[in-house]
Design an enzyme around this catalytic site. Structure first.
Site, PDB file in Angstrom:
ATOM      1  N   ASP A  71      -6.617 106.981  -8.682  1.00 46.09           N
ATOM      2  CA  ASP A  71      -5.737 107.993  -9.267  1.00 46.09           C
ATOM      3  C   ASP A  71      -6.114 109.351  -8.690  1.00 46.09           C
ATOM      4  O   ASP A  71      -7.290 109.747  -8.733  1.00 46.09           O
ATOM      5  CB  ASP A  71      -5.883 108.018 -10.786  1.00 46.09           C
ATOM      6  CG  ASP A  71      -5.300 106.768 -11.443  1.00 46.09           C
ATOM      7  OD1 ASP A  71      -4.769 105.912 -10.714  1.00 46.09           O
ATOM      8  OD2 ASP A  71      -5.383 106.653 -12.677  1.00 46.09           O
ATOM      9  N   ASP A  75       5.847 101.893 -17.972  1.00 43.60           N
ATOM     10  CA  ASP A  75       4.699 102.287 -18.787  1.00 43.60           C
ATOM     11  C   ASP A  75       5.162 102.329 -20.233  1.00 43.60           C
ATOM     12  O   ASP A  75       6.126 103.020 -20.561  1.00 43.60           O
ATOM     13  CB  ASP A  75       4.193 103.661 -18.350  1.00 43.60           C
ATOM     14  CG  ASP A  75       3.992 103.739 -16.840  1.00 43.60           C
ATOM     15  OD1 ASP A  75       3.524 102.742 -16.263  1.00 43.60           O
ATOM     16  OD2 ASP A  75       4.318 104.785 -16.249  1.00 43.60           O
TER      17      ASP A  75
END
EC number: 5.3.1.16
Length: 247
Positions: free
Chosen positions: A8, A131
């Site tokens: 990330d 998500d």
């Protein structure tokens, strides 16, 4: 089943967030290229990159770090990338740079027509990132919950030519609380396209539980904080997944 290391990216660094909160970031490396190479050398078969700044900004932000990762990895393994991808030009640029799969998240939810165009323009290279929290889809870097049911929405995308669905359980992401097997299996069973699980993969038991339901259509598991903090040994995890895949 693939065990996929997550990198990330925030402000050019490798970080991990808890439940997607940008203010709760832990920096694990200031050299994304070296981190990517590390996971390749450990036996990684695919990498999962997220441009966190991009997810919030709605456009690419960490392109320099992404290019450094592609250069470090070369053609050794595929790389999938999400975060801030909202137009075809961005997708084309990333694919030209050497990214293998582009993950469309918020734009897929808000503009299904765009997702359809992307799948048509770049067949076999577009994934959808869904998500969810308590079964409802979130957008804009997880900052907004929609009323969309994750399974209902995913089923609408099946005919588009999507390569896979990357499913993240927001409540478990970065929390080291274990993967949500039930929700992941329910999604995989409802779809004909493969699912990649994300959020909460914490230890070998999680890997075992996911690998045991691989036949439902779960082709991979993304792991981040666990392999950086040591609750999961990446090499052991991939070896276990390989072993269970052959049973």
């Amino acid at each position: 089943m693939l065990i996929i290391p997550a990198i990330d990216l925030k402000d050019g660094h490798c970080v991990r967030l808890k439940q997607g909160l940008m203010e709760d970031a832990t920096v694990f490396s200031e050299d994304p290229g070296a981190m990517a190479r590390h996971w390749v050398d450990q036996g990684g078969k695919r990498l999962h990159l997220v441009d966190l700044n991009g997810a919030f900004a709605g456009k690419p932000v960490n392109e320099g770090a992404i290019k450094a990762i592609v250069k470090a990895v070369g053609n050794d393994i595929p790389i999938q990338l999400g975060g801030g991808i909202r137009d075809l030009d961005t997708i084309e640029r990333y694919l030209d740079d050497g990214i293998s799969y582009v993950i469309v998240g918020t734009a897929a939810v808000k503009s299904p027509g765009f997702l359809h165009e992307a799948c048509y323009a770049f067949p076999g290279q577009i994934m959808v990132g869904l998500d969810a929290k308590d079964g409802k889809v979130a957008v804009d870097g997880w900052s907004k919950l929609t009323g969309h049911d994750v399974i209902d929405l995913a089923k609408k995308f099946e005919d588009y030519g999507v390569e896979a669905v990357v499913y993240t359980d927001i409540g478990r992401d970065g929390m080291l609380t274990g993967v949500n097997i039930e929700a992941t299996v329910a999604l995989a069973q409802a779809l004909t396209i493969p699912v990649i699980a994300s959020g909460g993969v914490t230890n070998l038991d999680d890997v075992r539980r996911l690998a045991e339901v691989e036949s439902e259509g779960i082709i991979g598991a993304i792991t981040g904080r666990a392999i950086y903090e040591g609750t999961l040994n990446f090499t052991e995890a991939q070896a276990l997944a390989d072993e269970l895949s052959q049973i």
